[in-house]
Design a protein around this motif. Structure first.
Motif, PDB file in Angstrom:
ATOM      1  N   LEU A   1       0.830  -1.206   0.000  1.00 34.51           N
ATOM      2  CA  LEU A   1       0.000   0.000   0.000  1.00 34.51           C
ATOM      3  C   LEU A   1       0.865   1.257   0.000  1.00 34.51           C
ATOM      4  CD1 LEU A   1      -2.845  -1.058   2.486  1.00 34.51           C
ATOM      5  CD2 LEU A   1      -2.866  -1.090  -0.023  1.00 34.51           C
ATOM      6  N   GLY A   2       1.968   1.208   0.712  1.00 35.02           N
ATOM      7  CA  GLY A   2       2.880   2.348   0.710  1.00 35.02           C
ATOM      8  C   GLY A   2       3.541   2.546  -0.639  1.00 35.02           C
ATOM      9  N   ALA A   3       3.836   1.439  -1.320  1.00 37.38           N
ATOM     10  CA  ALA A   3       4.523   1.514  -2.611  1.00 37.38           C
ATOM     11  C   ALA A   3       3.670   2.173  -3.688  1.00 37.38           C
ATOM     12  CB  ALA A   3       4.929   0.111  -3.068  1.00 37.38           C
ATOM     13  N   VAL A   4       2.354   2.042  -3.569  1.00 37.68           N
ATOM     14  CA  VAL A   4       1.472   2.615  -4.601  1.00 37.68           C
ATOM     15  C   VAL A   4       0.811   3.907  -4.155  1.00 37.68           C
ATOM     16  CG1 VAL A   4       1.010   0.306  -5.524  1.00 37.68           C
ATOM     17  CG2 VAL A   4      -0.597   1.320  -3.882  1.00 37.68           C
ATOM     18  N   ALA A   5       1.072   4.331  -2.927  1.00 39.10           N
ATOM     19  CA  ALA A   5       0.350   5.476  -2.360  1.00 39.10           C
ATOM     20  C   ALA A   5       0.497   6.738  -3.195  1.00 39.10           C
ATOM     21  CB  ALA A   5       0.825   5.733  -0.934  1.00 39.10           C
ATOM     22  N   GLY A   6       1.690   6.969  -3.724  1.00 36.92           N
ATOM     23  CA  GLY A   6       1.914   8.223  -4.440  1.00 36.92           C
ATOM     24  C   GLY A   6       1.928   8.096  -5.948  1.00 36.92           C
ATOM     25  N   LEU A   7       1.546   6.937  -6.482  1.00 37.15           N
ATOM     26  CA  LEU A   7       1.607   6.741  -7.929  1.00 37.15           C
ATOM     27  C   LEU A   7       0.458   7.446  -8.639  1.00 37.15           C
ATOM     28  CD1 LEU A   7       2.551   2.945  -8.270  1.00 37.15           C
ATOM     29  CD2 LEU A   7       4.057   4.942  -8.434  1.00 37.15           C
ATOM     30  N   ASP A   8       0.796   8.191  -9.709  1.00 36.59           N
ATOM     31  CA  ASP A   8      -0.246   8.756 -10.563  1.00 36.59           C
ATOM     32  C   ASP A   8      -0.511   7.765 -11.693  1.00 36.59           C
ATOM     33  OD1 ASP A   8       1.967   8.963 -12.210  1.00 36.59           O
ATOM     34  OD2 ASP A   8       2.068  11.156 -12.132  1.00 36.59           O
ATOM     35  N   GLU A   9      -1.315   8.183 -12.664  1.00 32.18           N
ATOM     36  CA  GLU A   9      -1.671   7.267 -13.750  1.00 32.18           C
ATOM     37  C   GLU A   9      -0.433   6.773 -14.502  1.00 32.18           C
ATOM     38  OE1 GLU A   9      -4.459   5.802 -14.646  1.00 32.18           O
ATOM     39  OE2 GLU A   9      -5.558   6.735 -12.999  1.00 32.18           O
ATOM     40  N   ALA A  10       0.490   7.678 -14.776  1.00 31.37           N
ATOM     41  CA  ALA A  10       1.690   7.289 -15.510  1.00 31.37           C
ATOM     42  C   ALA A  10       2.543   6.332 -14.685  1.00 31.37           C
ATOM     43  CB  ALA A  10       2.498   8.534 -15.890  1.00 31.37           C
ATOM     44  N   GLY A  11       2.642   6.622 -13.391  1.00 31.23           N
ATOM     45  CA  GLY A  11       3.428   5.756 -12.520  1.00 31.23           C
ATOM     46  C   GLY A  11       2.844   4.370 -12.413  1.00 31.23           C
ATOM     47  N   PHE A  12       1.527   4.291 -12.324  1.00 31.76           N
ATOM     48  CA  PHE A  12       0.855   2.993 -12.237  1.00 31.76           C
ATOM     49  C   PHE A  12       0.974   2.219 -13.543  1.00 31.76           C
ATOM     50  CE2 PHE A  12      -1.948   3.004  -8.331  1.00 31.76           C
ATOM     51  CZ  PHE A  12      -1.716   1.685  -8.007  1.00 31.76           C
ATOM     52  N   SER A  13       0.992   2.944 -14.647  1.00 31.45           N
ATOM     53  CA  SER A  13       1.029   2.299 -15.957  1.00 31.45           C
ATOM     54  C   SER A  13       2.442   1.889 -16.370  1.00 31.45           C
ATOM     55  CB  SER A  13       0.443   3.233 -17.024  1.00 31.45           C
ATOM     56  OG  SER A  13      -0.918   3.533 -16.740  1.00 31.45           O
TER      57      SER A  13
ATOM     58  N   ASP B   1       8.497  -6.193  -6.347  1.00 26.83           N
ATOM     59  CA  ASP B   1       8.269  -6.263  -7.791  1.00 26.83           C
ATOM     60  C   ASP B   1       7.634  -5.000  -8.358  1.00 26.83           C
ATOM     61  OD1 ASP B   1       9.285  -8.858  -7.940  1.00 26.83           O
ATOM     62  OD2 ASP B   1       7.307  -9.790  -7.687  1.00 26.83           O
ATOM     63  N   LEU B   2       6.925  -4.237  -7.522  1.00 24.84           N
ATOM     64  CA  LEU B   2       6.306  -3.002  -8.010  1.00 24.84           C
ATOM     65  C   LEU B   2       7.357  -2.006  -8.505  1.00 24.84           C
ATOM     66  CD1 LEU B   2       3.482  -2.596  -5.363  1.00 24.84           C
ATOM     67  CD2 LEU B   2       3.136  -2.698  -7.848  1.00 24.84           C
ATOM     68  N   GLY B   3       8.572  -2.138  -7.987  1.00 24.27           N
ATOM     69  CA  GLY B   3       9.662  -1.309  -8.497  1.00 24.27           C
ATOM     70  C   GLY B   3       9.581   0.150  -8.127  1.00 24.27           C
ATOM     71  N   THR B   4       9.031   0.449  -6.954  1.00 19.46           N
ATOM     72  CA  THR B   4       8.920   1.850  -6.533  1.00 19.46           C
ATOM     73  C   THR B   4       9.932   2.197  -5.437  1.00 19.46           C
ATOM     74  OG1 THR B   4       7.228   1.323  -4.883  1.00 19.46           O
ATOM     75  CG2 THR B   4       6.469   1.909  -7.089  1.00 19.46           C
ATOM     76  N   GLY B   5      10.880   1.314  -5.190  1.00 16.44           N
ATOM     77  CA  GLY B   5      11.916   1.611  -4.206  1.00 16.44           C
ATOM     78  C   GLY B   5      12.047   0.598  -3.092  1.00 16.44           C
ATOM     79  N   VAL B   6      11.052  -0.275  -2.909  1.00 14.39           N
ATOM     80  CA  VAL B   6      11.146  -1.328  -1.899  1.00 14.39           C
ATOM     81  C   VAL B   6      12.095  -2.404  -2.431  1.00 14.39           C
ATOM     82  CG1 VAL B   6       9.898  -3.068  -0.574  1.00 14.39           C
ATOM     83  CG2 VAL B   6       8.804  -0.888  -1.109  1.00 14.39           C
ATOM     84  N   SER B   7      13.009  -2.868  -1.590  1.00 17.00           N
ATOM     85  CA  SER B   7      13.946  -3.914  -1.990  1.00 17.00           C
ATOM     86  C   SER B   7      13.835  -5.099  -1.045  1.00 17.00           C
ATOM     87  CB  SER B   7      15.379  -3.379  -1.977  1.00 17.00           C
ATOM     88  OG  SER B   7      15.838  -3.210  -0.640  1.00 17.00           O
ATOM     89  N   PHE B   8      14.473  -6.200  -1.391  1.00 17.40           N
ATOM     90  CA  PHE B   8      14.465  -7.354  -0.502  1.00 17.40           C
ATOM     91  C   PHE B   8      15.097  -7.007   0.844  1.00 17.40           C
ATOM     92  CE2 PHE B   8      13.191  -9.724  -4.162  1.00 17.40           C
ATOM     93  CZ  PHE B   8      12.629 -10.899  -3.672  1.00 17.40           C
ATOM     94  N   ALA B   9      15.986  -6.033   0.871  1.00 16.87           N
ATOM     95  CA  ALA B   9      16.622  -5.612   2.122  1.00 16.87           C
ATOM     96  C   ALA B   9      15.618  -4.948   3.060  1.00 16.87           C
ATOM     97  CB  ALA B   9      17.783  -4.663   1.839  1.00 16.87           C
ATOM     98  N   ASP B  10      14.482  -4.499   2.526  1.00 13.62           N
ATOM     99  CA  ASP B  10      13.455  -3.863   3.352  1.00 13.62           C
ATOM    100  C   ASP B  10      12.499  -4.879   3.975  1.00 13.62           C
ATOM    101  OD1 ASP B  10      14.231  -1.150   2.809  1.00 13.62           O
ATOM    102  OD2 ASP B  10      13.382  -1.410   0.797  1.00 13.62           O
TER     103      ASP B  10
END
Length: 210
Positions: free
Chosen positions: A23-35, A150-159
């Protein structure tokens, strides 16, 4: 209740924390970011968000099964699962966020409502495995934690929680029949095992998992 390197309480906490990461990873995504493309080849973030939301809905079916004894498969068919993923691009960013949030809340409430006896009731996963309902939090934690990366917004396996990574590495290495693992930080080893991008040198390429 334990299973190798994890306990039931662990899995419940990882399911909660993994959902928060998604939920945090997608919180700030706009249409372009989601697409935009996710880390998974051929999947946009919209595809992936729809998959995670549909997974929560599907697990709610198994919660219903455990609570009532009424056989309720995760998905009515393989086509239903695929349709849930394909639905993503047709939804707006706000619609996807709402679906992710509502499905996660419904699943959490359903799990919280199971009694000690109901947790022991058997259900059947989408892969055809018969398991006690106590497996449901672990199933959700894998989906939420790994796909948050996998969403690729900055979360890594280290998190991801160390205990989760240990349990994940143990499960995947067992399923892949690996008796020796490459040297390296646990998050990178877990990423390699899951077939995700990693920084390990000279590690053989593995196929995708999950």
């Amino acid at each position: 209740m334990t299973d190798g390197t994890r306990t039931f309480a662990d899995a419940r906490e990882w399911a909660r924390s993994g959902t928060e990461l998604v939920l945090g990873a997608v919180a700030g995504l706009d249409e372009a970011g989601f697409s935009a493309d996710s880390v998974l080849p051929g999947w946009t973030r919209k595809h992936l968000a729809a998959h995670v939301a549909a997974n929560a809905d599907a697990l709610c079916n198994l919660v219903h099964w455990a609570a009532t004894g009424e056989q309720t498969p995760m998905y009515a068919s393989a086509d239903e699962r695929a349709a849930g993923i394909a639905k993503g691009p047709a939804l707006s960013a706000d619609e996807l966020r709402s679906w992710l949030t509502a499905s996660a809340r419904k699943l959490a409430e359903g799990l919280d409502g199971l009694t000690d006896e109901q947790w022991q009731n058997k259900v059947v996963t989408a892969q055809g495995r018969t398991v006690p309902a106590t497996e449901l939090p672990w199933m959700r934690s894998r989906e939420a934690c790994v796909h948050a990366v996998d969403l690729g917004t900055g979360v890594s396996f280290a998190d991801l929680p160390t205990g989760f990574l240990t349990a994940l590495a143990d499960e995947i290495s067992t399923k892949r029949g690996l008796t020796e693992l490459p040297d390296g930080p646990l998050p990178e080893v877990a990423a390699w095992l899951a077939g995700r991008p990693h920084t390990l040198a000279d590690a053989p390429e593995l196929g995708p998992w999950l």
